[in-house]
Design a protein around this motif. Structure first.
Motif, PDB file in Angstrom:
ATOM      1  N   CYS A 165     -17.102  19.445 -10.819  1.00  0.00           N
ATOM      2  CA  CYS A 165     -18.372  20.060 -11.202  1.00  0.00           C
ATOM      3  C   CYS A 165     -18.196  21.659 -10.983  1.00  0.00           C
ATOM      4  O   CYS A 165     -17.831  21.928 -10.005  1.00  0.00           O
ATOM      5  CB  CYS A 165     -19.648  19.692 -10.440  1.00  0.00           C
ATOM      6  SG  CYS A 165     -19.998  17.987 -10.919  1.00  0.00           S
ATOM      7  N   ILE A 166     -18.459  22.339 -11.878  1.00  0.00           N
ATOM      8  CA  ILE A 166     -18.234  23.970 -11.947  1.00  0.00           C
ATOM      9  C   ILE A 166     -19.665  24.478 -11.687  1.00  0.00           C
ATOM     10  O   ILE A 166     -20.429  24.196 -12.916  1.00  0.00           O
ATOM     11  CB  ILE A 166     -17.339  24.379 -13.073  1.00  0.00           C
ATOM     12  CG1 ILE A 166     -16.022  23.561 -13.129  1.00  0.00           C
ATOM     13  CG2 ILE A 166     -17.327  25.933 -13.201  1.00  0.00           C
ATOM     14  CD1 ILE A 166     -15.720  23.256 -14.557  1.00  0.00           C
ATOM     15  N   VAL A 167     -19.853  25.372 -10.698  1.00  0.00           N
ATOM     16  CA  VAL A 167     -21.155  26.017 -10.774  1.00  0.00           C
ATOM     17  C   VAL A 167     -20.710  27.562 -10.532  1.00  0.00           C
ATOM     18  O   VAL A 167     -20.204  28.134  -9.784  1.00  0.00           O
ATOM     19  CB  VAL A 167     -21.882  25.556  -9.143  1.00  0.00           C
ATOM     20  CG1 VAL A 167     -23.246  26.273  -9.148  1.00  0.00           C
ATOM     21  CG2 VAL A 167     -22.143  23.945  -9.094  1.00  0.00           C
ATOM     22  N   ASP A 168     -21.198  28.067 -11.552  1.00  0.00           N
ATOM     23  CA  ASP A 168     -21.253  29.525 -11.650  1.00  0.00           C
ATOM     24  C   ASP A 168     -22.192  30.239 -12.772  1.00  0.00           C
ATOM     25  O   ASP A 168     -22.500  29.503 -13.706  1.00  0.00           O
ATOM     26  CB  ASP A 168     -19.629  29.914 -12.280  1.00  0.00           C
ATOM     27  CG  ASP A 168     -19.066  31.209 -12.143  1.00  0.00           C
ATOM     28  OD1 ASP A 168     -19.905  32.279 -12.369  1.00  0.00           O
ATOM     29  OD2 ASP A 168     -18.091  31.606 -11.517  1.00  0.00           O
ATOM     30  N   ASP A 169     -22.887  31.437 -12.436  1.00  0.00           N
ATOM     31  CA  ASP A 169     -23.629  32.038 -13.146  1.00  0.00           C
ATOM     32  C   ASP A 169     -23.366  32.564 -14.335  1.00  0.00           C
ATOM     33  O   ASP A 169     -23.887  33.293 -15.215  1.00  0.00           O
ATOM     34  CB  ASP A 169     -24.633  32.911 -12.402  1.00  0.00           C
ATOM     35  CG  ASP A 169     -23.935  34.079 -11.630  1.00  0.00           C
ATOM     36  OD1 ASP A 169     -22.717  34.085 -11.654  1.00  0.00           O
ATOM     37  OD2 ASP A 169     -24.493  34.753 -10.966  1.00  0.00           O
ATOM     38  N   ASP A 170     -21.781  32.637 -14.531  1.00  0.00           N
ATOM     39  CA  ASP A 170     -21.116  33.348 -15.688  1.00  0.00           C
ATOM     40  C   ASP A 170     -20.676  32.335 -16.576  1.00  0.00           C
ATOM     41  O   ASP A 170     -19.882  31.435 -16.552  1.00  0.00           O
ATOM     42  CB  ASP A 170     -19.938  34.101 -15.085  1.00  0.00           C
ATOM     43  CG  ASP A 170     -19.436  35.205 -16.302  1.00  0.00           C
ATOM     44  OD1 ASP A 170     -19.220  34.643 -17.453  1.00  0.00           O
ATOM     45  OD2 ASP A 170     -18.901  36.060 -15.862  1.00  0.00           O
ATOM     46  N   LEU A 171     -21.591  32.272 -17.768  1.00  0.00           N
ATOM     47  CA  LEU A 171     -21.227  31.185 -18.697  1.00  0.00           C
ATOM     48  C   LEU A 171     -19.792  31.317 -19.259  1.00  0.00           C
ATOM     49  O   LEU A 171     -19.003  30.019 -19.386  1.00  0.00           O
ATOM     50  CB  LEU A 171     -22.096  31.377 -20.053  1.00  0.00           C
ATOM     51  CG  LEU A 171     -21.726  30.618 -21.150  1.00  0.00           C
ATOM     52  CD1 LEU A 171     -22.007  29.195 -20.837  1.00  0.00           C
ATOM     53  CD2 LEU A 171     -22.574  30.990 -22.568  1.00  0.00           C
TER      54      LEU A 171
END
Length: 92
Positions: free
Chosen positions: A8-14
């Motif tokens: 799971c990848i959590v990042d605010d940069d699409l």
């Protein structure tokens, strides 16, 4: 088989989310992406996963998310990712 391994990848940069997901997907990993810590907490995976986590997000920082995850679920392993805005050496 790697496909049963969830990342799971959590990042605010699409663009960052998409590029990490693409690279890991090409290696056979099952990937899910989340735009924020809140999004991850509202729809967590139902099976153990590895979490690739950006520490510097706006809505909820990565360290706060990591603490919330530890409180709820110990089957998630966390890898932190820090984005550097400069190529200058970090002082020792």
């Amino acid at each position: 088989m790697i496909a049963d391994k969830l990342v799971c990848i959590v990042d605010d940069d699409l663009e960052v989310r998409d590029s990490i997901s693409l690279m890991l997907g090409l290696k056979g990993f099952d990937c899910r992406t989340y735009a924020s810590g809140v999004a991850f907490l509202s729809a967590p995976p139902s099976r153990p996963c590895c979490l690739v986590l950006d520490l510097k997000m706006g809505e909820m920082d990565g360290l706060t998310l990591q603490e919330k995850i530890k409180e709820k679920n110990d089957s998630i392993k966390v890898s932190r990712r820090i984005r550097r805005r400069s190529l200058r050496p970090v002082p020792k």
